[in-house]
Design a protein around this motif. Structure first.
Motif, PDB file in Angstrom:
ATOM      1  N   ALA A 229       0.853  -1.180   0.000  1.00  0.00           N
ATOM      2  CA  ALA A 229       0.000   0.000   0.000  1.00  0.00           C
ATOM      3  C   ALA A 229       0.891   1.233   0.000  1.00  0.00           C
ATOM      4  O   ALA A 229       2.061   1.168   0.378  1.00  0.00           O
ATOM      5  CB  ALA A 229      -0.925   0.015   1.209  1.00  0.00           C
ATOM      6  N   ASN A 230       0.327   2.355  -0.414  1.00  0.00           N
ATOM      7  CA  ASN A 230       1.127   3.581  -0.415  1.00  0.00           C
ATOM      8  C   ASN A 230       1.203   4.205   0.973  1.00  0.00           C
ATOM      9  O   ASN A 230       1.986   5.121   1.203  1.00  0.00           O
ATOM     10  CB  ASN A 230       0.552   4.596  -1.410  1.00  0.00           C
ATOM     11  CG  ASN A 230      -0.770   5.189  -0.940  1.00  0.00           C
ATOM     12  OD1 ASN A 230      -1.586   4.502  -0.322  1.00  0.00           O
ATOM     13  ND2 ASN A 230      -1.004   6.447  -1.250  1.00  0.00           N
ATOM     14  N   MET A 231       0.375   3.708   1.905  1.00  0.00           N
ATOM     15  CA  MET A 231       0.392   4.211   3.283  1.00  0.00           C
ATOM     16  C   MET A 231       0.877   3.102   4.203  1.00  0.00           C
ATOM     17  O   MET A 231       0.452   1.941   4.077  1.00  0.00           O
ATOM     18  CB  MET A 231      -1.012   4.641   3.715  1.00  0.00           C
ATOM     19  CG  MET A 231      -1.637   5.722   2.843  1.00  0.00           C
ATOM     20  SD  MET A 231      -0.830   7.315   3.024  1.00  0.00           S
ATOM     21  CE  MET A 231      -1.402   7.791   4.646  1.00  0.00           C
ATOM     22  N   ALA A 232       1.752   3.450   5.130  1.00  0.00           N
ATOM     23  CA  ALA A 232       2.166   2.468   6.132  1.00  0.00           C
ATOM     24  C   ALA A 232       0.957   2.014   6.939  1.00  0.00           C
ATOM     25  O   ALA A 232       0.011   2.768   7.162  1.00  0.00           O
ATOM     26  CB  ALA A 232       3.211   3.082   7.063  1.00  0.00           C
ATOM     27  N   ARG A 233       0.998   0.780   7.402  1.00  0.00           N
ATOM     28  CA  ARG A 233      -0.143   0.217   8.128  1.00  0.00           C
ATOM     29  C   ARG A 233      -0.492   1.046   9.352  1.00  0.00           C
ATOM     30  O   ARG A 233      -1.674   1.252   9.660  1.00  0.00           O
ATOM     31  CB  ARG A 233       0.173  -1.226   8.517  1.00  0.00           C
ATOM     32  CG  ARG A 233      -0.977  -1.985   9.168  1.00  0.00           C
ATOM     33  CD  ARG A 233      -0.580  -3.449   9.341  1.00  0.00           C
ATOM     34  NE  ARG A 233      -1.676  -4.250   9.865  1.00  0.00           N
ATOM     35  CZ  ARG A 233      -1.881  -4.508  11.152  1.00  0.00           C
ATOM     36  NH1 ARG A 233      -1.052  -3.997  12.060  1.00  0.00           N
ATOM     37  NH2 ARG A 233      -2.884  -5.260  11.535  1.00  0.00           N
ATOM     38  N   ASP A 234       0.507   1.557  10.046  1.00  0.00           N
ATOM     39  CA  ASP A 234       0.234   2.292  11.289  1.00  0.00           C
ATOM     40  C   ASP A 234      -0.198   3.735  11.044  1.00  0.00           C
ATOM     41  O   ASP A 234      -0.468   4.470  11.992  1.00  0.00           O
ATOM     42  CB  ASP A 234       1.449   2.247  12.220  1.00  0.00           C
ATOM     43  CG  ASP A 234       2.682   2.902  11.616  1.00  0.00           C
ATOM     44  OD1 ASP A 234       2.608   3.357  10.457  1.00  0.00           O
ATOM     45  OD2 ASP A 234       3.730   2.923  12.292  1.00  0.00           O
ATOM     46  N   SER A 235      -0.247   4.160   9.773  1.00  0.00           N
ATOM     47  CA  SER A 235      -0.714   5.519   9.490  1.00  0.00           C
ATOM     48  C   SER A 235      -1.933   5.531   8.572  1.00  0.00           C
ATOM     49  O   SER A 235      -2.434   6.592   8.229  1.00  0.00           O
ATOM     50  CB  SER A 235       0.416   6.342   8.861  1.00  0.00           C
ATOM     51  OG  SER A 235       0.792   5.800   7.612  1.00  0.00           O
ATOM     52  N   GLN A 236      -2.396   4.350   8.161  1.00  0.00           N
ATOM     53  CA  GLN A 236      -3.588   4.282   7.313  1.00  0.00           C
ATOM     54  C   GLN A 236      -4.781   4.807   8.092  1.00  0.00           C
ATOM     55  O   GLN A 236      -5.058   4.369   9.216  1.00  0.00           O
ATOM     56  CB  GLN A 236      -3.823   2.832   6.887  1.00  0.00           C
ATOM     57  CG  GLN A 236      -4.892   2.671   5.838  1.00  0.00           C
ATOM     58  CD  GLN A 236      -5.024   1.219   5.402  1.00  0.00           C
ATOM     59  OE1 GLN A 236      -4.082   0.445   5.503  1.00  0.00           O
ATOM     60  NE2 GLN A 236      -6.212   0.855   4.930  1.00  0.00           N
TER      61      GLN A 236
END
Length: 388
Positions: A229-236
């Motif tokens: 994904a283009n977003m890290a999991r902890d910032s989605q």
């Protein structure tokens, strides 16, 4: 009704269902030819002939499903894909379907040019999502075909992406919709008409918006795993499965999924709105489209959701080249894509669809699934606070 019974009730079939050929005359759509399909089953959609025969509007019983942006269904005369540093696509990005390709998808990029016979050109430049999305088509026909008591509305045309001593790719597109139904079928054949071996990539940017997209709407798909994904999991900021309402300052989220196909090789996916009892389904060929991207643009004033079958996985052209995912077409060689798009009306129809998906592969329940690899061709975006 049988055909005879139907024809006894109307003087002209288009009183109930048919195709109207129109031309927009104002604003950024000026000069764009369109075919307005009405199935008589509550489905009405527009085929934008001068926008690569893509789908603009898609309404069921007066409820709009298709996402639209403030750019409008802009005429190719007022847009160049190479503009804005190669992101000219965004100046006309609007509607249910934007066909991205035919030799490039995703972000602007560069690549070698040695497959063409022009030694002084050492590299090719590729704008965002290629040059195929905004090409006027040659409309080769439209009408209705009766087969016994079944009638199908259809149109067919061709789109050319070509340059001298460069690519010569032709998309031949046929769109069909059965009278009385709520589904359309798109059959594309992309052929290399040139005499140089030419790369081919394709992505269907299929976009839905409010009111189908709303807080609580659910994405349904037979997902095996989420690769990147283009977003890290902890910032989605929003989960992949359950959608939220419009968000302030939302940075678009794009996820790359592995999906499972049924015994016929088909992959059914949908966005479901339980509160409205409506669903929007996209079914594609899993062999032709080995990757499923999910686009979440849930920002204020944008608010769109995309189901995106694509021929290559996440990454830039160099990554796709190294992995062997770019399709190379020899002279006269072609690829065929068969896709169905449908509106699902009522809880029973939605439940039946979900049962079908679950039988192929159980969907991950984690709203923020662990990604199996870092996205290639670029880092994660900076962390943002999660809103749950």
């Amino acid at each position: 009704m049988t055909r005879r019974e139907f024809e006894r009730h109307v003087g002209a079939a288009r009183q109930v269902a048919g195709i109207e050929h129109v031309t927009y005359s104002d604003g950024p759509e000026q000069g764009v030819r369109a075919l307005i399909f009405r199935t008589g089953g509550g489905l009405e959609f527009s085929v934008l002939v001068d926008r690569s025969m893509d789908i603009g509007r898609f309404d069921l019983k007066g409820t709009p499903f298709a996402w639209q942006s403030p750019t409008g269904f802009r005429s190719p005369a007022f847009l160049t894909p190479d503009g804005d540093g190669g992101t000219g696509f965004m100046r006309g990005f609007s509607g249910l379907l934007c066909t991205c390709g035919f030799d490039h998808v995703r972000q602007p990029d560069r690549g070698p040019a040695d497959h063409f016979d022009m030694p002084q050109r050492r590299e090719m430049t590729y704008p965002m999502h290629g040059r195929g999305a905004f090409q006027p088509a040659r409309l080769e026909g439209h009408g209705e075909i009766w087969d016994g008591d079944e009638c199908t509305l259809w149109c067919e045309g061709s789109v050319v992406q070509a340059a001298v001593m460069s690519e010569h790719l032709v998309l031949r597109r046929r769109i069909e919709a059965r009278i009385g139904g709520t589904e359309l079928r798109i059959v594309d054949r992309i052929e290399n008409r040139g005499f140089s071996r030419t790369p081919h990539m394709l992505l269907y940017h299929i976009n839905v918006g409010w009111p189908l997209l709303d807080a609580g709407a659910r994405f349904v798909a037979p997902i095996r795993r989420t690769r990147a994904a283009n977003m890290a999991r902890d910032s989605q900021r929003v989960g992949y499965r359950t959608q939220e309402g419009p968000q302030p300052r939302f940075v678009q989220q794009v996820l790359d999924h592995d999906v499972a196909a049924n015994a016929a090789g088909r992959v059914p996916t949908a966005l479901v709105n339980d509160a409205r009892g409506l669903g929007f389904a996209v079914e594609f060929d899993g062999a032709r489209f080995p990757c499923l991207q999910q686009w979440q643009a849930l920002g204020d004033g944008v608010y769109g959701f995309g189901i995106e079958p694509v021929t290559t996985r996440w990454g830039d052209r160099a990554v796709a080249e190294r992995s062997g995912e770019i399709v190379w077409l020899a002279q006269g060689e072609s690829r065929v894509y068969d896709t169905r798009i449908a509106a699902r009306d009522g809880t029973a129809a939605i439940a039946a669809f979900e049962t079908r998906v679950a039988a192929i592969h159980p969907q991950p329940t984690d709203e923020f699934p662990v990604r199996t690899e870092q996205p290639s061709g670029g880092p994660f975006l900076p962390s943002l606070p999660r809103i749950r």
